[in-house]
Design an enzyme around this catalytic site. Structure first.
Site, PDB file in Angstrom:
ATOM      1  N   HIS A 188      -4.564  -7.994   0.192  1.00 55.99           N
ATOM      2  CA  HIS A 188      -3.892  -6.710   0.345  1.00 55.99           C
ATOM      3  C   HIS A 188      -3.044  -6.602   1.608  1.00 55.99           C
ATOM      4  O   HIS A 188      -2.012  -5.943   1.610  1.00 55.99           O
ATOM      5  CB  HIS A 188      -4.948  -5.604   0.344  1.00 55.99           C
ATOM      6  CG  HIS A 188      -4.382  -4.218   0.310  1.00 55.99           C
ATOM      7  ND1 HIS A 188      -3.639  -3.744  -0.743  1.00 55.99           N
ATOM      8  CD2 HIS A 188      -4.456  -3.200   1.214  1.00 55.99           C
ATOM      9  CE1 HIS A 188      -3.283  -2.491  -0.496  1.00 55.99           C
ATOM     10  NE2 HIS A 188      -3.754  -2.136   0.682  1.00 55.99           N
TER      11      HIS A 188
ATOM     12  N   TYR B 285      -3.156  11.050   0.760  1.00 61.16           N
ATOM     13  CA  TYR B 285      -3.737  10.908  -0.576  1.00 61.16           C
ATOM     14  C   TYR B 285      -3.741  12.245  -1.304  1.00 61.16           C
ATOM     15  O   TYR B 285      -3.362  12.336  -2.483  1.00 61.16           O
ATOM     16  CB  TYR B 285      -5.164  10.352  -0.482  1.00 61.16           C
ATOM     17  CG  TYR B 285      -5.218   8.909  -0.072  1.00 61.16           C
ATOM     18  CD1 TYR B 285      -5.325   7.902  -1.023  1.00 61.16           C
ATOM     19  CD2 TYR B 285      -5.156   8.535   1.267  1.00 61.16           C
ATOM     20  CE1 TYR B 285      -5.373   6.565  -0.653  1.00 61.16           C
ATOM     21  CE2 TYR B 285      -5.199   7.203   1.649  1.00 61.16           C
ATOM     22  CZ  TYR B 285      -5.303   6.222   0.688  1.00 61.16           C
ATOM     23  OH  TYR B 285      -5.338   4.904   1.062  1.00 61.16           O
TER      24      TYR B 285
ATOM     25  N   ASP C 250       0.850  -1.187   0.000  1.00 59.64           N
ATOM     26  CA  ASP C 250       0.000   0.000   0.000  1.00 59.64           C
ATOM     27  C   ASP C 250       0.897   1.252   0.000  1.00 59.64           C
ATOM     28  O   ASP C 250       1.821   1.336  -0.814  1.00 59.64           O
ATOM     29  CB  ASP C 250      -0.960  -0.026   1.193  1.00 59.64           C
ATOM     30  CG  ASP C 250      -2.130   0.941   1.047  1.00 59.64           C
ATOM     31  OD1 ASP C 250      -3.137   0.564   0.445  1.00 59.64           O
ATOM     32  OD2 ASP C 250      -2.006   2.079   1.520  1.00 59.64           O
TER      33      ASP C 250
END
Length: 402
Positions: A367, A313, A179
């Protein structure tokens, strides 16, 4: 900048406030037979809410985390952003020449992702390499202080990771991450490679797609040759993620503050927002309710609050548009672990680069590899850095063998 031992000790008033908010929860309605088509099913949230209100014992979980994970804080000065107090896990192996390894989590993870792999990584053995492990709580996550100024993007996160390793006496080290951990360890490799960062491994391998200018030979291969059944499934998984599961990325990279009001005020809003990813991004992982609630509680009780975790982000997208879709190579050795239910799973030929020295394919997992498949992930690191492995001895004087 001295190291300070750290134990999680959430104030009783904060636990009481959480219980008050849970008691006042208003749940939405739901369509008949909605299942997961519209998001997290109401039955799941009702069950988790009931457990959080009655039966879940944060103090028990807190004590277990403190017992299992040696935690510390340290002030780190970041260029242009002043001093941040950073939380991290640090455990040395009994093997003197163990390989220093920086583990970097992502969203919606935390330092807890190192919990299962830590005892495996530090284990001393003449059969496999051992590691001195540092698991950083990213600024704005867990119990690390959050940035106060705009512009704290991948470069700054990489600076924190590198300075932490240097402060701990690890002038040369390897890294592992998925990630955001992928993006940050890759940036560490680009900024501090060869001198400090000697090799990096990721469980979220990402590469630019075929392109007539940037990757013309790959485009020709894409047009002329078919993909294996596993690769076709990976492309379907990637398409699913982009079409059905990436809305959070758009929101968090455009208006994180707006979303942050809900996550900071509503524990059930926070639970639903993250629980959705825990379920849909994993490979049928059998989540226990208390396991989920501990994962969410780390966000709820985090030093800066859950909103701070979203801003990476916005900052990354602004500073590095196209980071994941343009070539940005590294020169130090790279290792890839492929898990079939990763949110992005691309054909192996897309990944090829002169620095890619290790690849491992797995039949299960998603993930959160360190949490879902800890043994498999650790075995990959042992193979990559062990005797006969492509990164053996890449950290000078550190073989990792007892």
């Amino acid at each position: 900048m001295a190291e300070t031992p750290f134990k999680i000790a959430i104030p009783e008033a904060s636990i009481d406030l959480l219980q008050q908010k849970l008691a006042l929860t208003t749940l939405p309605d739901e369509l008949d037979d909605a299942g997961w088509d519209y998001g997290v099913p109401l039955a799941d949230i009702r069950r988790l809410l009931a457990r959080w209100r009655d039966g879940y014992d944060w103090r028990k979980q807190e004590a277990q985390i403190n017992e299992e994970l040696p935690q510390f804080t340290r002030d780190i000065e970041v260029e242009g952003h002043g001093v941040l107090n950073v939380h991290y896990v640090h455990q040395k192996s009994d093997t003197v020449d163990a390989i220093p390894l920086l583990f970097v989590h992502g969203w919606p993870g935390s330092f807890l992702e190192v919990r299962k792999i830590l005892p495996l990584l530090v284990a001393a053995s003449p059969e496999h390499p051992s590691f001195h492990v540092v698991a950083l709580s990213l600024p704005g996550y867990g119990f690390s202080e959050a940035p106060k100024k705009k512009g704290f993007e991948l470069t700054q996160y990489a600076e924190v990771g590198n300075k932490l390793m240097l402060a701990l006496g690890y002038d040369e080290y390897a890294t592992q991450g998925g990630d955001w951990g992928h993006a940050i360890t890759k940036t560490i490799a680009q900024l501090y490679g060869k001198k400090h960062s000697k090799a990096w491994h990721t469980n979220l391998p990402i590469a630019p797609p075929p392109h007539p200018i940037q990757r013309p030979l790959l485009l020709l291969s894409h047009l002329l040759f078919s993909y294996s059944p596993k690769e076709q499934e990976g492309l379907k998984r990637t398409a699913w993620y982009r079409e059905k599961s990436s809305g959070y990325f758009q929101q968090q990279s455009t208006h994180p503050q707006t979303l942050g009001y809900s996550l900071a005020d509503s524990p059930i809003g926070l639970l639903a927002w993250i629980y959705e990813k825990l379920v849909t991004w994993t490979d049928n992982y059998p989540w226990e309710d208390d396991e989920v609630l501990t994962w969410i509680s780390i966000y709820w009780f985090s030093r800066a609050g859950p909103t701070a975790s979203l801003r990476i982000y916005f900052e990354m997208t602004k500073a590095n548009p196209g980071f994941f879709s343009k070539p940005n190579p590294t020169t130090i050795p790279i290792g890839h672990s492929y898990f079939p239910k990763e949110i992005v799973s691309l054909p192996r030929r897309w990944m090829k680069s002169p620095s890619l020295v290790f690849e491992s394919e797995h039949d299960g997992g998603g993930h959160f590899a360190a949490h879902e498949k800890p043994q498999e992930l650790v075995e990959d690191l042992r193979s990559m850095f062990g005797k006969g492995g492509p990164a053996f001895g890449v950290v000078p004087g550190k073989t990792g063998f007892a």
